[in-house]
Design a protein around this motif. Sequence first.
Motif, PDB file in Angstrom:
ATOM      1  N   CYS A  42       0.812  -1.214   0.000  1.00  0.00           N
ATOM      2  CA  CYS A  42       0.000   0.000   0.000  1.00  0.00           C
ATOM      3  C   CYS A  42       0.851   1.272   0.000  1.00  0.00           C
ATOM      4  CB  CYS A  42      -0.925   0.009   1.218  1.00  0.00           C
ATOM      5  SG  CYS A  42      -0.051   0.024   2.797  1.00  0.00           S
ATOM      6  N   GLY A  43       2.134   1.127   0.267  1.00  0.00           N
ATOM      7  CA  GLY A  43       3.020   2.295   0.245  1.00  0.00           C
ATOM      8  C   GLY A  43       3.238   2.923   1.607  1.00  0.00           C
ATOM      9  N   GLN A  44       2.752   2.253   2.632  1.00  0.00           N
ATOM     10  CA  GLN A  44       2.851   2.851   3.962  1.00  0.00           C
ATOM     11  C   GLN A  44       4.286   3.095   4.455  1.00  0.00           C
ATOM     12  OE1 GLN A  44       0.672   2.713   8.160  1.00  0.00           O
ATOM     13  NE2 GLN A  44       0.677   0.790   7.100  1.00  0.00           N
ATOM     14  N   PRO A  45       5.237   2.170   4.226  1.00  0.00           N
ATOM     15  CA  PRO A  45       6.587   2.424   4.743  1.00  0.00           C
ATOM     16  C   PRO A  45       7.166   3.739   4.234  1.00  0.00           C
ATOM     17  CG  PRO A  45       6.387   0.137   4.051  1.00  0.00           C
ATOM     18  CD  PRO A  45       5.127   0.833   3.616  1.00  0.00           C
ATOM     19  N   ALA A  46       7.026   3.995   2.944  1.00  0.00           N
ATOM     20  CA  ALA A  46       7.555   5.244   2.394  1.00  0.00           C
ATOM     21  C   ALA A  46       6.779   6.438   2.942  1.00  0.00           C
ATOM     22  CB  ALA A  46       7.480   5.222   0.872  1.00  0.00           C
ATOM     23  N   PHE A  47       5.477   6.290   3.014  1.00  0.00           N
ATOM     24  CA  PHE A  47       4.626   7.384   3.496  1.00  0.00           C
ATOM     25  C   PHE A  47       4.992   7.772   4.926  1.00  0.00           C
ATOM     26  CE2 PHE A  47       0.775   8.790   5.720  1.00  0.00           C
ATOM     27  CZ  PHE A  47       0.394   9.870   4.925  1.00  0.00           C
ATOM     28  N   ASN A  48       5.084   6.765   5.777  1.00  0.00           N
ATOM     29  CA  ASN A  48       5.382   7.045   7.180  1.00  0.00           C
ATOM     30  C   ASN A  48       6.784   7.588   7.379  1.00  0.00           C
ATOM     31  OD1 ASN A  48       2.913   6.361   8.078  1.00  0.00           O
ATOM     32  ND2 ASN A  48       3.517   4.448   9.091  1.00  0.00           N
ATOM     33  N   SER A  49       7.674   7.285   6.453  1.00  0.00           N
ATOM     34  CA  SER A  49       9.039   7.784   6.596  1.00  0.00           C
ATOM     35  C   SER A  49       9.196   9.179   6.023  1.00  0.00           C
ATOM     36  CB  SER A  49      10.015   6.838   5.896  1.00  0.00           C
ATOM     37  OG  SER A  49       9.868   5.540   6.411  1.00  0.00           O
ATOM     38  N   GLY A  50       8.124   9.726   5.471  1.00  0.00           N
ATOM     39  CA  GLY A  50       8.192  11.079   4.957  1.00  0.00           C
ATOM     40  C   GLY A  50       8.397  11.158   3.457  1.00  0.00           C
ATOM     41  N   TYR A  51       8.569  10.011   2.808  1.00  0.00           N
ATOM     42  CA  TYR A  51       8.807  10.000   1.360  1.00  0.00           C
ATOM     43  C   TYR A  51       7.481   9.884   0.623  1.00  0.00           C
ATOM     44  CZ  TYR A  51      13.671   9.695   2.546  1.00  0.00           C
ATOM     45  OH  TYR A  51      14.911   9.983   3.045  1.00  0.00           O
ATOM     46  N   TRP A  52       6.751  10.983   0.581  1.00  0.00           N
ATOM     47  CA  TRP A  52       5.400  10.932   0.031  1.00  0.00           C
ATOM     48  C   TRP A  52       5.417  10.744  -1.488  1.00  0.00           C
ATOM     49  CZ3 TRP A  52       1.179  14.045   3.076  1.00  0.00           C
ATOM     50  CH2 TRP A  52       1.255  13.685   4.432  1.00  0.00           C
ATOM     51  N   GLU A  53       6.417  11.262  -2.140  1.00  0.00           N
ATOM     52  CA  GLU A  53       6.473  11.086  -3.602  1.00  0.00           C
ATOM     53  C   GLU A  53       6.698   9.610  -3.935  1.00  0.00           C
ATOM     54  OE1 GLU A  53       5.453  13.218  -5.785  1.00  0.00           O
ATOM     55  OE2 GLU A  53       5.059  14.467  -4.015  1.00  0.00           O
ATOM     56  N   GLU A  54       7.568   8.968  -3.177  1.00  0.00           N
ATOM     57  CA  GLU A  54       7.830   7.541  -3.403  1.00  0.00           C
ATOM     58  C   GLU A  54       6.587   6.719  -3.024  1.00  0.00           C
ATOM     59  OE1 GLU A  54      10.084   9.660  -2.288  1.00  0.00           O
ATOM     60  OE2 GLU A  54      11.412   9.470  -4.017  1.00  0.00           O
ATOM     61  N   ALA A  55       5.904   7.154  -1.985  1.00  0.00           N
ATOM     62  CA  ALA A  55       4.676   6.452  -1.588  1.00  0.00           C
ATOM     63  C   ALA A  55       3.636   6.518  -2.713  1.00  0.00           C
ATOM     64  CB  ALA A  55       4.108   7.058  -0.308  1.00  0.00           C
ATOM     65  N   LYS A  56       3.595   7.667  -3.376  1.00  0.00           N
ATOM     66  CA  LYS A  56       2.623   7.813  -4.476  1.00  0.00           C
ATOM     67  C   LYS A  56       2.918   6.834  -5.603  1.00  0.00           C
ATOM     68  CE  LYS A  56       1.342  12.607  -3.786  1.00  0.00           C
ATOM     69  NZ  LYS A  56       1.768  13.970  -4.077  1.00  0.00           N
ATOM     70  N   LYS A  57       4.198   6.553  -5.821  1.00  0.00           N
ATOM     71  CA  LYS A  57       4.555   5.613  -6.892  1.00  0.00           C
ATOM     72  C   LYS A  57       3.956   4.232  -6.623  1.00  0.00           C
ATOM     73  CE  LYS A  57       8.918   7.870  -7.916  1.00  0.00           C
ATOM     74  NZ  LYS A  57      10.307   7.884  -7.481  1.00  0.00           N
ATOM     75  N   VAL A  58       3.791   3.916  -5.375  1.00  0.00           N
ATOM     76  CA  VAL A  58       3.166   2.635  -5.031  1.00  0.00           C
ATOM     77  C   VAL A  58       1.640   2.789  -5.002  1.00  0.00           C
ATOM     78  CG1 VAL A  58       3.049   0.798  -3.295  1.00  0.00           C
ATOM     79  CG2 VAL A  58       5.187   2.039  -3.650  1.00  0.00           C
ATOM     80  N   ALA A  59       1.198   3.933  -4.539  1.00  0.00           N
ATOM     81  CA  ALA A  59      -0.242   4.101  -4.287  1.00  0.00           C
ATOM     82  C   ALA A  59      -1.055   4.362  -5.556  1.00  0.00           C
ATOM     83  CB  ALA A  59      -0.452   5.236  -3.286  1.00  0.00           C
ATOM     84  N   ILE A  60      -0.469   5.036  -6.523  1.00  0.00           N
ATOM     85  CA  ILE A  60      -1.244   5.340  -7.739  1.00  0.00           C
ATOM     86  C   ILE A  60      -1.694   4.065  -8.456  1.00  0.00           C
ATOM     87  CG2 ILE A  60      -1.133   6.406 -10.049  1.00  0.00           C
ATOM     88  CD1 ILE A  60       0.513   8.671  -8.699  1.00  0.00           C
TER      89      ILE A  60
END
Lengths: 239, 465
Positions: A42-60
């Motif tokens: 779901c992209g949570q590890p990147a999101f929680n670590s502050g890497y929202w752009e990287e989280a979006k790559k998983v979430a989109i």
Amino acid sequence: MKITLFVPCFVDMCYPNVGVSIVEILERLGHEIEVPEEIACCGQPAFNSGYWEEAKKVAIPVLQRLKNAEVIVIASGSCGAMLKVFYPELFAKTEYELDAIALAEKTYEFSDFLVTKLGNPDLGARFPAKVTFHDGCHGLRELGKKKEPRELLSQVRDLELLEMGEAETCCGFGGTFSAKFPMISTAMGEVKCASAIETGADFIISNDSSCLMHIQGLLNRQGEPIKTLHIAEVLNSRR
Amino acid sequence: MNLNVLQFKSDSERLTHNLDHRERIQSALKKYYVARDDKKARFQDWQAARQAAAETKWEAVNHLDKYLVEFADKIEARGAKVHWASTAEQAREIILGIVKEKNARRIIKSKVMTGEEIHLNAALEAAGYDVVESDLGEYIVQLRHEAPYHFVFPAMHLSRGEISDLFEKELGSAKTDSPEELTMIARRVMRDQYLAADIGISGANFAVAETGMISITENEGNARLTCALPKVHIALMGIEKVLPKFEDLALFLPMLGTAGAGQAVTCYNSMYAGPRQPGETDGPEEMHIVLLDNKRTHLLADIEQRDALHCIRCGACLNVCPIYKNVGGHTYGTTYQGPIGSVITPHLRGIQEWKHLSSASTLCGACTEACPVKINLHHHLLHNRRNAIAQKPVWWEQTLFHLSSILFNHPALWRLAAWGGRIGQLFHPLIQGTILDPARAWTKTRDLPPVADQTFKEYWRSRQK
Ligand code: SF4
């Protein structure tokens, strides 16, 4: 109902039986299950670590793949919170905002789905043991689910639920926190384990495998006999 | 890694190994929980009270300019002098200036967390003045040359025995195990201090704009003496302490007592509205209010996180924080510890130097749930993380998350990872916990879960055939 099942990365890899149990339970209730092959995380590890752009790559891709799903069941309180609470925030004021909100509305954490959407049907489960329940923080505070898993457990035959003192205290996992601050994480986990052991239960049950991964990891090292199980495994049990 | 992080890591590691310390904090806080829940139950509706408090603070903070001026005008009209300090340095200068002008020698203080923030004691002592903290807990940590450990319980990390030893060494008193006697020892010392002090310095829990008064909440009664006995009273407070109306106190005073110490209301709640007025027989001859910004306007400018200024410093978020309960207050290395400290310190003292505090949380949300003014603490920790990374990403973390996004988006790679994991774990026991172990931070104290023989996706595929 046609249900799209989201099995998060670590559940897929390390706790397949959680997914299998959910499939068996929902199929027994007469629902049709779909598992999207392309979705892993779901992209949570990147999101929680502050890497929202990287989280979006998983979430989109998740948003796109789940766009046409009727209803989504997710096998983790924490990843459930990611989809339901944090996607709308991650995508706020972007072209994906409406998709994120729509996804949030049709996504259910597994135990919540059984109670809220299916009305806590009798699953015929039997689990003759003393158990205690650990509230994963995300399921508890982001999703506000406290009574739902307990209602499910109350249906299970021969199961005795012993509440622990620290049921609502964080177990100290916290994703990357557990590696970034291992000693604090361990100390928190010790509080949780001690509280669970004190009840005299044989099993610690939760609706979040990530917490259980941490708790079981500690228990193994301490040589404690108490075991952890996901609630789906208990609800699917016929022992 | 910057020094603050290293300090935090080594202190937290040392303290988590100290089981006595953990036990002491946790058992003290267990009593707090019981008391707090009992007092919460006396509110007709605690959640509605929180909502009302949050809205009041929202109004106050959003119109800070208006309410501060109203407060200043009203209290000046009754003879107090209001000073505006943009920085810690200015605030120290203002206070030192007053102390010098009055030819004061001895200063007594009470309930001044902002004093800690601007390192007031050090500045006064460097200028040759005697400064004594009048609250028991603060006095104890002062004797130990330590910072307060907690907003509300500054010396909660010490046992009675340690306090008794400290008093024996510093004050020459006899050993005792009784809390009453310990209090009496400090009280005897303090009595002389009050009489000798030329200046009393206090903080303020609230400042009421409507009536131009400050409200101070305490349990020992020392602040009353500090504010009333010396000839000059200086109150140092952050600009965010203002409340619009007098009647707001009717909510905030019981709320502070309940959330803070699990009391229905604290023992003493006093209001001060200027120095001694003509015809009055007691009270200070002069009253000064120092309004401190010290980057609070920084936080005010951030619409997303502005509500962190709503904080009434009750300490509830510390009390419920499982991190605080294990690492204790000093580990944070900041004036404001615990969740709220981790939220505001990066704003007040630099995000790159203090971002580790925002990471040192599992985001469990217990703080947010406890906060009486509904500050969304753990979400703000997430925002701090995002802001720190947006400003200055860590290249290897960024690369890692980028690579993992590719892995997650390609089922074939993901299958390969499962296969690699199974092979890898065969060899893992050989290196577990050693320097070669990439998962060492985890595996030093915890087992890793095995990769399953058949992943869920593999099971699902096999079923589809
Ligand atoms: S953030 Fe909330 S809970 Fe924490 S000290 Fe401030 S008011 Fe109290």
